[in-house]
Write an enzyme that holds these catalytic residues in place. Structure first.
Site, PDB file in Angstrom:
ATOM      1  N   ASP A  88      -5.733  -6.525   5.424  1.00  0.00           N
ATOM      2  CA  ASP A  88      -6.891  -6.055   4.674  1.00  0.00           C
ATOM      3  C   ASP A  88      -7.776  -7.253   4.317  1.00  0.00           C
ATOM      4  O   ASP A  88      -8.994  -7.254   4.545  1.00  0.00           O
ATOM      5  CB  ASP A  88      -6.390  -5.351   3.400  1.00  0.00           C
ATOM      6  CG  ASP A  88      -7.470  -4.547   2.710  1.00  0.00           C
ATOM      7  OD1 ASP A  88      -8.585  -4.467   3.257  1.00  0.00           O
ATOM      8  OD2 ASP A  88      -7.205  -4.010   1.630  1.00  0.00           O
ATOM      9  N   TYR A 117       0.808  -1.211   0.000  1.00  0.00           N
ATOM     10  CA  TYR A 117       0.000   0.000   0.000  1.00  0.00           C
ATOM     11  C   TYR A 117       0.844   1.265   0.000  1.00  0.00           C
ATOM     12  O   TYR A 117       0.324   2.361   0.060  1.00  0.00           O
ATOM     13  CB  TYR A 117      -0.938   0.016   1.209  1.00  0.00           C
ATOM     14  CG  TYR A 117      -1.996  -1.047   1.107  1.00  0.00           C
ATOM     15  CD1 TYR A 117      -1.643  -2.391   1.120  1.00  0.00           C
ATOM     16  CD2 TYR A 117      -3.339  -0.723   0.987  1.00  0.00           C
ATOM     17  CE1 TYR A 117      -2.602  -3.380   1.020  1.00  0.00           C
ATOM     18  CE2 TYR A 117      -4.299  -1.706   0.888  1.00  0.00           C
ATOM     19  CZ  TYR A 117      -3.922  -3.033   0.902  1.00  0.00           C
ATOM     20  OH  TYR A 117      -4.858  -4.019   0.799  1.00  0.00           O
ATOM     21  N   LYS A 165       4.071 -14.708   5.372  1.00  0.00           N
ATOM     22  CA  LYS A 165       4.395 -15.622   4.270  1.00  0.00           C
ATOM     23  C   LYS A 165       5.918 -15.609   4.125  1.00  0.00           C
ATOM     24  O   LYS A 165       6.473 -15.431   3.036  1.00  0.00           O
ATOM     25  CB  LYS A 165       3.678 -15.137   2.993  1.00  0.00           C
ATOM     26  CG  LYS A 165       3.692 -16.116   1.839  1.00  0.00           C
ATOM     27  CD  LYS A 165       2.655 -17.196   1.943  1.00  0.00           C
ATOM     28  CE  LYS A 165       2.855 -18.242   0.878  1.00  0.00           C
ATOM     29  NZ  LYS A 165       1.917 -19.361   0.952  1.00  0.00           N
ATOM     30  N   ASP A 167      -1.995 -18.309   4.272  1.00  0.00           N
ATOM     31  CA  ASP A 167      -3.018 -19.153   3.617  1.00  0.00           C
ATOM     32  C   ASP A 167      -3.624 -20.133   4.614  1.00  0.00           C
ATOM     33  O   ASP A 167      -4.843 -20.319   4.671  1.00  0.00           O
ATOM     34  CB  ASP A 167      -2.452 -19.866   2.374  1.00  0.00           C
ATOM     35  CG  ASP A 167      -1.014 -20.326   2.527  1.00  0.00           C
ATOM     36  OD1 ASP A 167      -0.355 -19.902   3.492  1.00  0.00           O
ATOM     37  OD2 ASP A 167      -0.538 -21.124   1.700  1.00  0.00           O
TER      38      ASP A 167
END
Ligand code: NAI
Length: 337
Positions: free
Chosen positions: A228, A124, A171, A204
């Protein structure tokens, strides 16, 4: 106590839900002078940038703001005002408590998860360019400074609210440098809060786990993009974006907002649900130390939902915004002095 608060009613249904919340806060006896920003279309018609039309200055002055939804174009056009506000005011923590409301159809019951999302960097940061036609590069920025301060915010929040467990979501198995830096920064902070259980989970897997067994989670700490996505996923467990609040906090300034959009399909019809903005306003009242009023409004809202007679169409009822507002006001218990 008297308060001066910046109000950005927003676009679409924003003004309708803002009026409702103002009425409920007034009925609860909280003394607020609202510094209301003009409608966006009015400002932009004069060629002035909405973000810099006095809004930033007003929020800096008052330190607290309540905001309805603002329209954002998808491709091209101006930068999102939501993202601009967070970056310009350095509102680095996005706080989303996710809980069920009685009677709202949901995938899971007894959910109580607080998501803390880093709000200023990651993808972002808005650093994108075309390398050659047909190839675009977007930069994911992760800094030790921002990762450390969001972790400190989350652990401090957990300590103050007596929450027990924080999962950092990442991740780092793939993005070893960027998510790796986030994780190593969080670990350092976690070691200073031994009373709070600290765990890590790959994003995930975290998405699947939150859907299958949300009760194992207490607080989630996330970088901007995962935050988000996962905060909307978590909202989906309890009935969607219409029933969850949100706060954006910096060191001195706090902005509370509804996370749903402007709902152009129902704008102006008087049927919008003010619940999300009201829940955000309850967080705002806690932030300005109006604890008693926050509790009474929360109890009144839960009573209206338990009774189920004055709910708006999106949550299965047929009440108008005005009828719902009146039902909450009529359910408010008297102020204890
Ligand atoms: P949306 O949230 O406005 O609408 C999705 C669906 O939910 C619609 O059917 C709408 O009627 C319903 N809905 C949303 N809020 C509701 C409420 N309070 N009461 C009853 N029904 C409600 O999402 P959409 O259509 O993707 O976005 C519309 C505009 O809003 C876009 O310009 C988008 O950029 C903007 N937006 C702004 C946000 C913000 O300011 N925080 C967040 C999300 C979208």
């Amino acid at each position: 106590m008297k308060h001066k608060i910046t109000l950005i009613p927003g676009d679409g249904i924003g003004p309708e839900v803002s009026r409702s919340v103002q009425q409920i806060i007034a009925a609860a006896g909280v003394d607020v002078t609202w510094e209301e920003m003009p409608a966006r279309a009015e400002v932009e018609r004069t060629g002035t940038d909405y973000l810099h039309s006095g809004m930033i200055e007003s929020i800096r002055r008052n330190k607290v703001a309540l905001k309805g939804p603002l329209e954002t174009g998808v491709i091209g056009g101006t930068r999102s005002i939501n993202v601009g506000l967070r970056q310009e005011l350095d509102l680095y923590s996005n706080l989303r408590p996710v809980r069920n409301l009685p009677g709202v159809k949901s995938l899971s019951s007894n959910v109580d998860i607080v998501l803390v999302r880093e709000n200023t960097e990651d993808l972002y940061a808005g650093i994108e360019h075309t390398v050659i036609p047909g190839v675009v590069e977007s930069l994911k920025i992760i800094t030790e400074r921002a990762s450390t301060r969001i972790a400190e915010f989350a652990f401090q929040y957990a300590r103050e609210r007596k929450r027990k467990k924080i999962h950092a979501i990442h991740k780092a198995n793939i993005m070893k440098l960027s998510d790796g830096l986030f994780l190593s920064s969080v670990r350092k902070v976690a070691s200073k809060f031994p009373e709070i259980e600290y765990r890590e989970l790959i994003v995930d897997n975290a998405c699947m786990q939150v859907v299958m067994n949300p009760h194992q989670f207490d607080m989630l700490l996330l970088t901007n993009l995962y935050g988000d996505i996962m905060s909307d996923l978590a909202a989906g467990l309890v009935g969607g974006l219409g029933v969850v609040p949100s706060g954006n906090l910096g060191d001195e300034i706090a902005l509370f907002e509804a996370v749903h959009g402007t709902a152009p399909d129902i704008a102006g019809k008087g049927i919008a649900n003010p619940t999300a903005l009201l829940l955000s306003a309850i967080m705002m009242l806690e932030h300005i130390h109006e604890m008693e009023a926050a509790k009474r409004i929360d109890a009144a809202l839960r009573k209206v939902y338990s009774e189920g007679k004055s709910l708006t169409k999106d949550v299965g009822g047929s009440a108008t915004t005005a009828q719902f507002t009146l039902a909450v006001i009529n359910s408010l218990e008297k102020r204890q002095n």
